[in-house]
Design a protein around this motif. Structure first.
Motif, PDB file in Angstrom:
ATOM      1  N   GLY A  54      -4.180  15.542   8.011  1.00 28.72           N
ATOM      2  CA  GLY A  54      -3.949  14.376   8.857  1.00 28.72           C
ATOM      3  C   GLY A  54      -5.087  13.370   8.807  1.00 28.72           C
ATOM      4  N   ALA A  55      -6.315  13.843   8.669  1.00 24.96           N
ATOM      5  CA  ALA A  55      -7.459  12.932   8.580  1.00 24.96           C
ATOM      6  C   ALA A  55      -7.377  12.085   7.313  1.00 24.96           C
ATOM      7  CB  ALA A  55      -8.763  13.721   8.608  1.00 24.96           C
ATOM      8  N   PHE A  56      -7.043  12.711   6.209  1.00 22.88           N
ATOM      9  CA  PHE A  56      -6.952  11.971   4.950  1.00 22.88           C
ATOM     10  C   PHE A  56      -5.739  11.047   4.931  1.00 22.88           C
ATOM     11  CE2 PHE A  56      -9.277  15.859   3.857  1.00 22.88           C
ATOM     12  CZ  PHE A  56     -10.468  15.265   3.470  1.00 22.88           C
ATOM     13  N   LEU A  57      -4.641  11.491   5.499  1.00 23.57           N
ATOM     14  CA  LEU A  57      -3.453  10.645   5.533  1.00 23.57           C
ATOM     15  C   LEU A  57      -3.646   9.450   6.460  1.00 23.57           C
ATOM     16  CD1 LEU A  57      -0.660  13.347   5.530  1.00 23.57           C
ATOM     17  CD2 LEU A  57      -1.366  11.870   3.651  1.00 23.57           C
ATOM     18  N   ALA A  58      -4.397   9.625   7.533  1.00 20.42           N
ATOM     19  CA  ALA A  58      -4.654   8.502   8.434  1.00 20.42           C
ATOM     20  C   ALA A  58      -5.497   7.439   7.736  1.00 20.42           C
ATOM     21  CB  ALA A  58      -5.360   8.990   9.697  1.00 20.42           C
ATOM     22  N   VAL A  63      -5.293   2.002   4.747  1.00 23.43           N
ATOM     23  CA  VAL A  63      -5.466   1.198   3.527  1.00 23.43           C
ATOM     24  C   VAL A  63      -4.117   0.655   3.049  1.00 23.43           C
ATOM     25  CG1 VAL A  63      -6.151   1.299   1.096  1.00 23.43           C
ATOM     26  CG2 VAL A  63      -7.563   2.401   2.828  1.00 23.43           C
ATOM     27  N   LEU A  64      -3.098   1.527   3.054  1.00 24.38           N
ATOM     28  CA  LEU A  64      -1.765   1.075   2.640  1.00 24.38           C
ATOM     29  C   LEU A  64      -1.208   0.027   3.600  1.00 24.38           C
ATOM     30  CD1 LEU A  64      -0.161   4.455   1.552  1.00 24.38           C
ATOM     31  CD2 LEU A  64      -0.851   2.560   0.079  1.00 24.38           C
ATOM     32  N   GLY A  65      -1.474   0.192   4.887  1.00 27.05           N
ATOM     33  CA  GLY A  65      -1.012  -0.784   5.871  1.00 27.05           C
ATOM     34  C   GLY A  65      -1.647  -2.141   5.669  1.00 27.05           C
ATOM     35  N   ALA A  66      -2.920  -2.148   5.326  1.00 28.98           N
ATOM     36  CA  ALA A  66      -3.605  -3.418   5.079  1.00 28.98           C
ATOM     37  C   ALA A  66      -3.077  -4.096   3.812  1.00 28.98           C
ATOM     38  CB  ALA A  66      -5.108  -3.183   4.960  1.00 28.98           C
ATOM     39  N   ARG A  67      -2.700  -3.289   2.833  1.00 26.58           N
ATOM     40  CA  ARG A  67      -2.255  -3.866   1.567  1.00 26.58           C
ATOM     41  C   ARG A  67      -0.786  -4.299   1.580  1.00 26.58           C
ATOM     42  NH1 ARG A  67      -3.421  -1.856  -4.479  1.00 26.58           N
ATOM     43  NH2 ARG A  67      -2.076  -3.376  -5.467  1.00 26.58           N
ATOM     44  N   PHE A  68       0.105  -3.453   2.124  1.00 29.93           N
ATOM     45  CA  PHE A  68       1.532  -3.716   2.052  1.00 29.93           C
ATOM     46  C   PHE A  68       2.152  -4.169   3.362  1.00 29.93           C
ATOM     47  CE2 PHE A  68       0.769  -0.462  -1.241  1.00 29.93           C
ATOM     48  CZ  PHE A  68       1.079  -1.222  -2.344  1.00 29.93           C
ATOM     49  N   GLY A  69       1.405  -4.119   4.433  1.00 26.04           N
ATOM     50  CA  GLY A  69       1.923  -4.501   5.736  1.00 26.04           C
ATOM     51  C   GLY A  69       2.279  -3.275   6.571  1.00 26.04           C
ATOM     52  N   ASP A  70       1.978  -3.377   7.840  1.00 25.36           N
ATOM     53  CA  ASP A  70       2.178  -2.242   8.733  1.00 25.36           C
ATOM     54  C   ASP A  70       3.638  -1.824   8.816  1.00 25.36           C
ATOM     55  OD1 ASP A  70      -0.521  -2.239   9.282  1.00 25.36           O
ATOM     56  OD2 ASP A  70      -0.308  -3.490  11.067  1.00 25.36           O
ATOM     57  N   ARG A  71       4.503  -2.776   8.933  1.00 21.67           N
ATOM     58  CA  ARG A  71       5.928  -2.470   9.111  1.00 21.67           C
ATOM     59  C   ARG A  71       6.487  -1.713   7.911  1.00 21.67           C
ATOM     60  NH1 ARG A  71      10.074  -5.588  12.245  1.00 21.67           N
ATOM     61  NH2 ARG A  71      12.039  -4.651  11.618  1.00 21.67           N
ATOM     62  N   ALA A  72       6.169  -2.164   6.707  1.00 22.49           N
ATOM     63  CA  ALA A  72       6.678  -1.512   5.495  1.00 22.49           C
ATOM     64  C   ALA A  72       6.147  -0.084   5.382  1.00 22.49           C
ATOM     65  CB  ALA A  72       6.293  -2.319   4.257  1.00 22.49           C
ATOM     66  N   VAL A  73       4.881   0.122   5.718  1.00 20.69           N
ATOM     67  CA  VAL A  73       4.292   1.461   5.612  1.00 20.69           C
ATOM     68  C   VAL A  73       4.878   2.396   6.667  1.00 20.69           C
ATOM     69  CG1 VAL A  73       2.136   2.757   5.817  1.00 20.69           C
ATOM     70  CG2 VAL A  73       2.182   0.631   4.533  1.00 20.69           C
ATOM     71  N   VAL A  74       5.021   1.911   7.887  1.00 19.71           N
ATOM     72  CA  VAL A  74       5.570   2.754   8.951  1.00 19.71           C
ATOM     73  C   VAL A  74       7.022   3.123   8.646  1.00 19.71           C
ATOM     74  CG1 VAL A  74       6.257   2.773  11.378  1.00 19.71           C
ATOM     75  CG2 VAL A  74       3.987   1.976  10.738  1.00 19.71           C
ATOM     76  N   LEU A  75       7.816   2.173   8.192  1.00 23.09           N
ATOM     77  CA  LEU A  75       9.208   2.473   7.867  1.00 23.09           C
ATOM     78  C   LEU A  75       9.315   3.420   6.677  1.00 23.09           C
ATOM     79  CD1 LEU A  75      10.923  -0.988   8.457  1.00 23.09           C
ATOM     80  CD2 LEU A  75      11.027   1.058   9.904  1.00 23.09           C
ATOM     81  N   SER A  76       8.447   3.270   5.695  1.00 23.76           N
ATOM     82  CA  SER A  76       8.443   4.194   4.555  1.00 23.76           C
ATOM     83  C   SER A  76       8.053   5.604   5.001  1.00 23.76           C
ATOM     84  CB  SER A  76       7.466   3.720   3.484  1.00 23.76           C
ATOM     85  OG  SER A  76       7.842   2.462   2.995  1.00 23.76           O
ATOM     86  N   ALA A  77       7.038   5.702   5.847  1.00 14.59           N
ATOM     87  CA  ALA A  77       6.613   7.011   6.343  1.00 14.59           C
ATOM     88  C   ALA A  77       7.702   7.661   7.190  1.00 14.59           C
ATOM     89  CB  ALA A  77       5.325   6.871   7.150  1.00 14.59           C
ATOM     90  N   LEU A  78       8.373   6.865   8.005  1.00 15.76           N
ATOM     91  CA  LEU A  78       9.469   7.392   8.814  1.00 15.76           C
ATOM     92  C   LEU A  78      10.607   7.910   7.930  1.00 15.76           C
ATOM     93  CD1 LEU A  78      10.658   7.841  11.626  1.00 15.76           C
ATOM     94  CD2 LEU A  78      11.558   5.524  11.519  1.00 15.76           C
ATOM     95  N   GLY A  79      10.897   7.173   6.874  1.00 17.64           N
ATOM     96  CA  GLY A  79      11.921   7.623   5.931  1.00 17.64           C
ATOM     97  C   GLY A  79      11.539   8.922   5.237  1.00 17.64           C
ATOM     98  N   LEU A  80      10.273   9.041   4.828  1.00 13.81           N
ATOM     99  CA  LEU A  80       9.812  10.279   4.198  1.00 13.81           C
ATOM    100  C   LEU A  80       9.857  11.459   5.161  1.00 13.81           C
ATOM    101  CD1 LEU A  80       6.787   8.989   2.088  1.00 13.81           C
ATOM    102  CD2 LEU A  80       8.971   9.875   1.242  1.00 13.81           C
TER     103      LEU A  80
END
Length: 113
Positions: A54-58, A63-80
């Motif tokens: 969890g520490a590494f994923l956070a 970093v992914l949120g800053a690059r691709f946008g928070d919404r896209a990363v959260v929705l992708s993570a929710l889908g996974l």
């Protein structure tokens, strides 16, 4: 998001799910000690190793949120997470945590701490 109540509801649901997830290994700790013969030190190590990714994923999530946008990363993570939950549904992996004490342990007290 425009509506603050929707954001608050999403945060409450996410934090509740995290609480269930983080406590799942600790809740079956007495069964790990009794049924599998683990020591309490090994049980603690197992719980620590379970929570370590969890520490590494956070960090990588930020970093992914800053690059691709928070919404896209959260929705992708929710889908996974949804796909992972569907993939484990009905499998034996999750059945061990749901079944409760084994037949041999019924009627006996939990091991001393």
């Amino acid at each position: 998001m425009q509506n603050r109540w929707v954001v608050l509801a999403l945060v409450v649901v996410a934090r509740t799910a995290m609480g269930f997830q983080a406590q799942s290994v600790a809740a079956v700790g007495p069964f790990l000690v009794g049924d599998l013969g683990l020591s309490y030190a090994r049980r603690g190590t197992l719980i620590g190793l379970y929570l370590l990714p969890g520490a590494f994923l956070a960090l990588s999530g930020g970093v992914l949120g800053a690059r691709f946008g928070d919404r896209a990363v959260v929705l992708s993570a929710l889908g996974l997470m949804t796909l992972g939950g569907r993939g484990c549904r009905g499998r034996r992996v999750l059945a061990a945590g749901r079944r409760g004490p084994s037949r041999e342990r019924r009627g006996r007290r939990a091991p001393p701490r």
